[in-house]
Design a protein around this motif. Structure first.
Motif, PDB file in Angstrom:
ATOM      1  N   ASP A  11     -35.881 -15.019  33.103  1.00 32.68           N
ATOM      2  CA  ASP A  11     -37.042 -15.918  33.318  1.00 32.68           C
ATOM      3  C   ASP A  11     -37.949 -15.880  32.559  1.00 32.68           C
ATOM      4  OD1 ASP A  11     -35.757 -16.118  35.957  1.00 32.68           O
ATOM      5  OD2 ASP A  11     -36.930 -14.329  36.818  1.00 32.68           O
ATOM      6  N   ALA A  12     -38.408 -14.912  31.690  1.00 30.90           N
ATOM      7  CA  ALA A  12     -39.440 -15.094  30.736  1.00 30.90           C
ATOM      8  C   ALA A  12     -38.725 -16.313  29.656  1.00 30.90           C
ATOM      9  CB  ALA A  12     -39.457 -13.824  30.112  1.00 30.90           C
ATOM     10  N   ARG A  13     -37.628 -16.143  29.262  1.00 34.89           N
ATOM     11  CA  ARG A  13     -37.193 -17.143  28.270  1.00 34.89           C
ATOM     12  C   ARG A  13     -37.528 -18.546  28.830  1.00 34.89           C
ATOM     13  NH1 ARG A  13     -31.949 -16.652  28.333  1.00 34.89           N
ATOM     14  NH2 ARG A  13     -31.561 -18.665  29.177  1.00 34.89           N
ATOM     15  N   ALA A  18     -40.195 -23.510  28.856  1.00 32.91           N
ATOM     16  CA  ALA A  18     -40.868 -24.600  29.647  1.00 32.91           C
ATOM     17  C   ALA A  18     -42.525 -24.871  29.087  1.00 32.91           C
ATOM     18  CB  ALA A  18     -41.097 -24.193  30.961  1.00 32.91           C
ATOM     19  N   ALA A  19     -42.861 -23.826  28.537  1.00 34.08           N
ATOM     20  CA  ALA A  19     -44.325 -23.860  27.829  1.00 34.08           C
ATOM     21  C   ALA A  19     -44.345 -24.706  26.445  1.00 34.08           C
ATOM     22  CB  ALA A  19     -45.035 -22.255  27.714  1.00 34.08           C
ATOM     23  N   ALA A  20     -43.058 -24.373  25.914  1.00 34.03           N
ATOM     24  CA  ALA A  20     -42.887 -25.135  24.348  1.00 34.03           C
ATOM     25  C   ALA A  20     -42.598 -26.490  24.851  1.00 34.03           C
ATOM     26  CB  ALA A  20     -41.833 -24.389  23.576  1.00 34.03           C
ATOM     27  N   LEU A  24     -44.912 -29.467  23.372  1.00 35.27           N
ATOM     28  CA  LEU A  24     -44.290 -30.895  22.850  1.00 35.27           C
ATOM     29  C   LEU A  24     -44.759 -32.186  23.259  1.00 35.27           C
ATOM     30  CD1 LEU A  24     -42.452 -32.076  20.615  1.00 35.27           C
ATOM     31  CD2 LEU A  24     -40.412 -31.801  22.353  1.00 35.27           C
ATOM     32  N   LEU A  25     -44.548 -31.966  24.520  1.00 33.56           N
ATOM     33  CA  LEU A  25     -45.238 -33.432  25.185  1.00 33.56           C
ATOM     34  C   LEU A  25     -46.658 -33.698  24.933  1.00 33.56           C
ATOM     35  CD1 LEU A  25     -43.329 -33.319  28.614  1.00 33.56           C
ATOM     36  CD2 LEU A  25     -42.628 -34.294  26.598  1.00 33.56           C
ATOM     37  N   TRP A  54     -33.177 -36.614  29.162  1.00 37.15           N
ATOM     38  CA  TRP A  54     -32.707 -35.259  29.231  1.00 37.15           C
ATOM     39  C   TRP A  54     -33.649 -34.692  30.444  1.00 37.15           C
ATOM     40  CZ3 TRP A  54     -34.132 -34.304  23.434  1.00 37.15           C
ATOM     41  CH2 TRP A  54     -33.082 -35.004  22.699  1.00 37.15           C
ATOM     42  N   TYR A  55     -34.835 -34.850  30.762  1.00 37.12           N
ATOM     43  CA  TYR A  55     -35.450 -34.189  31.980  1.00 37.12           C
ATOM     44  C   TYR A  55     -34.820 -34.526  33.202  1.00 37.12           C
ATOM     45  CZ  TYR A  55     -39.671 -32.923  34.573  1.00 37.12           C
ATOM     46  OH  TYR A  55     -40.153 -32.450  35.381  1.00 37.12           O
TER      47      TYR A  55
END
Length: 109
Positions: A11-13, A18-20, A24-25, A54-55
């Motif tokens: 879950d943390a990964r 997701a934060a990374a 990036l966006l 990809w999304y």
């Protein structure tokens, strides 16, 4: 050095990834909207539209299919047509030549 990702729970990964991705966006769309998709394709082999594809693929894998426009809006942070009107320039002959050379050197696959 130990693999730092092993210290994270699944879950943390996922939250870190997701934060990374969100960062990036933000970088591509807020800090560097001047960087054209064709330049990203030449240098990195992907662009904002690839990220949207990809999304969309990831959403479909989770049972939440998105259409192309919805996926692009999620990546661009606004409707694609609006982003395009605000930021996208016509490709120069040099950009097109570089893109064609990059495609020959690294065909999509």
């Amino acid at each position: 050095m130990a693999d730092a990702t092993h210290a994270l729970t699944d879950d943390a990964r996922t939250r870190v990834e997701a934060a990374a991705f969100r960062r990036l966006l933000a970088h591509l769309n807020e800090a560097r909207p001047d960087v054209q998709n064709i330049d990203l394709m030449v240098l990195a082999g992907f662009c904002r539209n690839c990220l949207a594809d990809w999304y969309r693929d990831a959403a479909a894998a989770e049972g939440a299919p998105l259409d192309k426009d919805a996926a692009r809006e999620a990546v661009y942070g606004m409707p694609f047509a609006q982003w395009k009107a605000m930021h996208q320039k016509d490709a120069t002959p040099e950009q097109l030549a570089a893109f064609e050379a990059a495609q020959r050197a690294h065909p999509p696959g």
